[in-house]
Design a protein around this motif. Sequence first.
Motif, PDB file in Angstrom:
ATOM      1  N   UNK A 152       0.815  -1.219   0.000  1.00 11.24           N
ATOM      2  CA  UNK A 152       0.000   0.000   0.000  1.00 11.24           C
ATOM      3  C   UNK A 152       0.847   1.266   0.000  1.00 11.24           C
ATOM      4  N   UNK A 207       2.160   2.414   2.703  1.00 16.15           N
ATOM      5  CA  UNK A 207       1.515   3.025   3.873  1.00 16.15           C
ATOM      6  C   UNK A 207       2.171   2.414   5.115  1.00 16.15           C
ATOM      7  N   UNK A 267      -7.342   1.115  -1.920  1.00 20.13           N
ATOM      8  CA  UNK A 267      -6.885   1.437  -0.570  1.00 20.13           C
ATOM      9  C   UNK A 267      -7.621   2.681  -0.067  1.00 20.13           C
ATOM     10  N   UNK A 268      -8.312   2.551   1.044  1.00 12.30           N
ATOM     11  CA  UNK A 268      -9.104   3.662   1.585  1.00 12.30           C
ATOM     12  C   UNK A 268      -8.307   4.461   2.601  1.00 12.30           C
ATOM     13  N   UNK A 269      -7.578   3.767   3.469  1.00 13.92           N
ATOM     14  CA  UNK A 269      -6.763   4.482   4.440  1.00 13.92           C
ATOM     15  C   UNK A 269      -6.595   3.700   5.720  1.00 13.92           C
ATOM     16  N   UNK A 292      -7.162   6.667  11.196  1.00 11.84           N
ATOM     17  CA  UNK A 292      -7.581   8.075  11.275  1.00 11.84           C
ATOM     18  C   UNK A 292      -8.509   8.447  10.131  1.00 11.84           C
ATOM     19  N   UNK A 293      -8.156   7.987   8.928  1.00 13.65           N
ATOM     20  CA  UNK A 293      -8.958   8.323   7.750  1.00 13.65           C
ATOM     21  C   UNK A 293     -10.324   7.641   7.828  1.00 13.65           C
ATOM     22  N   UNK A 299     -11.924   6.711  10.468  1.00 17.57           N
ATOM     23  CA  UNK A 299     -12.730   7.360  11.502  1.00 17.57           C
ATOM     24  C   UNK A 299     -13.290   8.692  11.016  1.00 17.57           C
ATOM     25  N   UNK A 300     -12.438   9.492  10.368  1.00 19.09           N
ATOM     26  CA  UNK A 300     -12.899  10.786   9.850  1.00 19.09           C
ATOM     27  C   UNK A 300     -14.015  10.595   8.823  1.00 19.09           C
ATOM     28  N   UNK A 301     -13.820   9.616   7.931  1.00 14.87           N
ATOM     29  CA  UNK A 301     -14.838   9.372   6.900  1.00 14.87           C
ATOM     30  C   UNK A 301     -16.142   8.888   7.526  1.00 14.87           C
ATOM     31  N   UNK A 309     -19.102   9.763   5.140  1.00 12.13           N
ATOM     32  CA  UNK A 309     -18.547   9.480   3.816  1.00 12.13           C
ATOM     33  C   UNK A 309     -18.266   7.992   3.610  1.00 12.13           C
ATOM     34  N   UNK A 349      -7.506  12.263   1.088  1.00 10.99           N
ATOM     35  CA  UNK A 349      -7.029  12.096   2.471  1.00 10.99           C
ATOM     36  C   UNK A 349      -5.793  11.197   2.517  1.00 10.99           C
ATOM     37  N   UNK A 350      -5.831  10.134   1.721  1.00  8.64           N
ATOM     38  CA  UNK A 350      -4.670   9.238   1.712  1.00  8.64           C
ATOM     39  C   UNK A 350      -3.427   9.999   1.264  1.00  8.64           C
ATOM     40  N   UNK A 357      -2.180  12.364   4.058  1.00  8.01           N
ATOM     41  CA  UNK A 357      -1.470  11.663   5.127  1.00  8.01           C
ATOM     42  C   UNK A 357      -0.104  11.186   4.627  1.00  8.01           C
ATOM     43  N   UNK A 358      -0.054  10.756   3.354  1.00  9.58           N
ATOM     44  CA  UNK A 358       1.227  10.287   2.824  1.00  9.58           C
ATOM     45  C   UNK A 358       2.250  11.415   2.761  1.00  9.58           C
ATOM     46  N   UNK A 405       3.560  11.611   6.233  1.00 15.89           N
ATOM     47  CA  UNK A 405       4.435  10.463   6.492  1.00 15.89           C
ATOM     48  C   UNK A 405       5.782  10.651   5.799  1.00 15.89           C
ATOM     49  N   UNK A 435      -1.902   9.855  15.852  1.00 15.56           N
ATOM     50  CA  UNK A 435      -3.216  10.033  15.235  1.00 15.56           C
ATOM     51  C   UNK A 435      -3.152  11.316  14.413  1.00 15.56           C
ATOM     52  N   UNK A 436      -3.503  11.212  13.147  1.00 18.66           N
ATOM     53  CA  UNK A 436      -3.271  12.316  12.224  1.00 18.66           C
ATOM     54  C   UNK A 436      -4.568  12.854  11.648  1.00 18.66           C
ATOM     55  N   UNK A 437      -4.656  14.179  11.617  1.00 17.41           N
ATOM     56  CA  UNK A 437      -5.805  14.827  10.988  1.00 17.41           C
ATOM     57  C   UNK A 437      -5.258  15.912  10.081  1.00 17.41           C
TER      58      UNK A 437
END
Lengths: 112, 77
Positions: free
Chosen positions: A65, A67, A79-81, A84-85, A87-89, A94, B47-48, B51-52, B55, B70-72
Amino acid sequence: MSALEQIKQDVETNDVVLFMKGTKQFPMCGFSGQVVQILEYVGVPYKDVNVLEGDGLRDGIKQFSNWPTIPQLYVKGEFIGGCDIVREMFQAGELQQLLASKGLPVKQATNG
Amino acid sequence: MPMDAGDIEKMIKEALPDAEVTIKDLAGDGDHYSAIVVSEAFRGKSRVQQHQMVYAALQGRMGGVLHALALQTSAPN
């Protein structure tokens, strides 16, 4: 079959796959546990893959991934995430929309 | 060795100079952080991808020494 081949097969042959630490019955990490809770709440069927079963799997999914962390959620091969992603979605509604738009069964929210 | 919150912020800002970075030590143990990162560089990215980018700024530490961040992320309003 190599770990990467196994990952590829899991992602391609299951509509929703969660790579996690532990299993959906017994998550071994808080982040994995959170995603399990969200998926259970949403009510979508999914396959859980326990990356703690082997280092090949654990390192392989990070490479696959691109990731660095686990859990990782895949829907219809995409790949969705991570936690954190997801949970946010979920909080934004979403995730439910995404799953429904892919034709996957989700529980409809009931008002009251 | 866990990472210092200041080091995390510095690395993110080196990669994303305009970023507004808010770091919280969640457990008070110097090992479980949350980071909120707001940067114009995120606009139009998924979003991916956002975050990347963070990272990448952390140069391989995420998932290693930093196992719990934990990332926002978001673009400025």
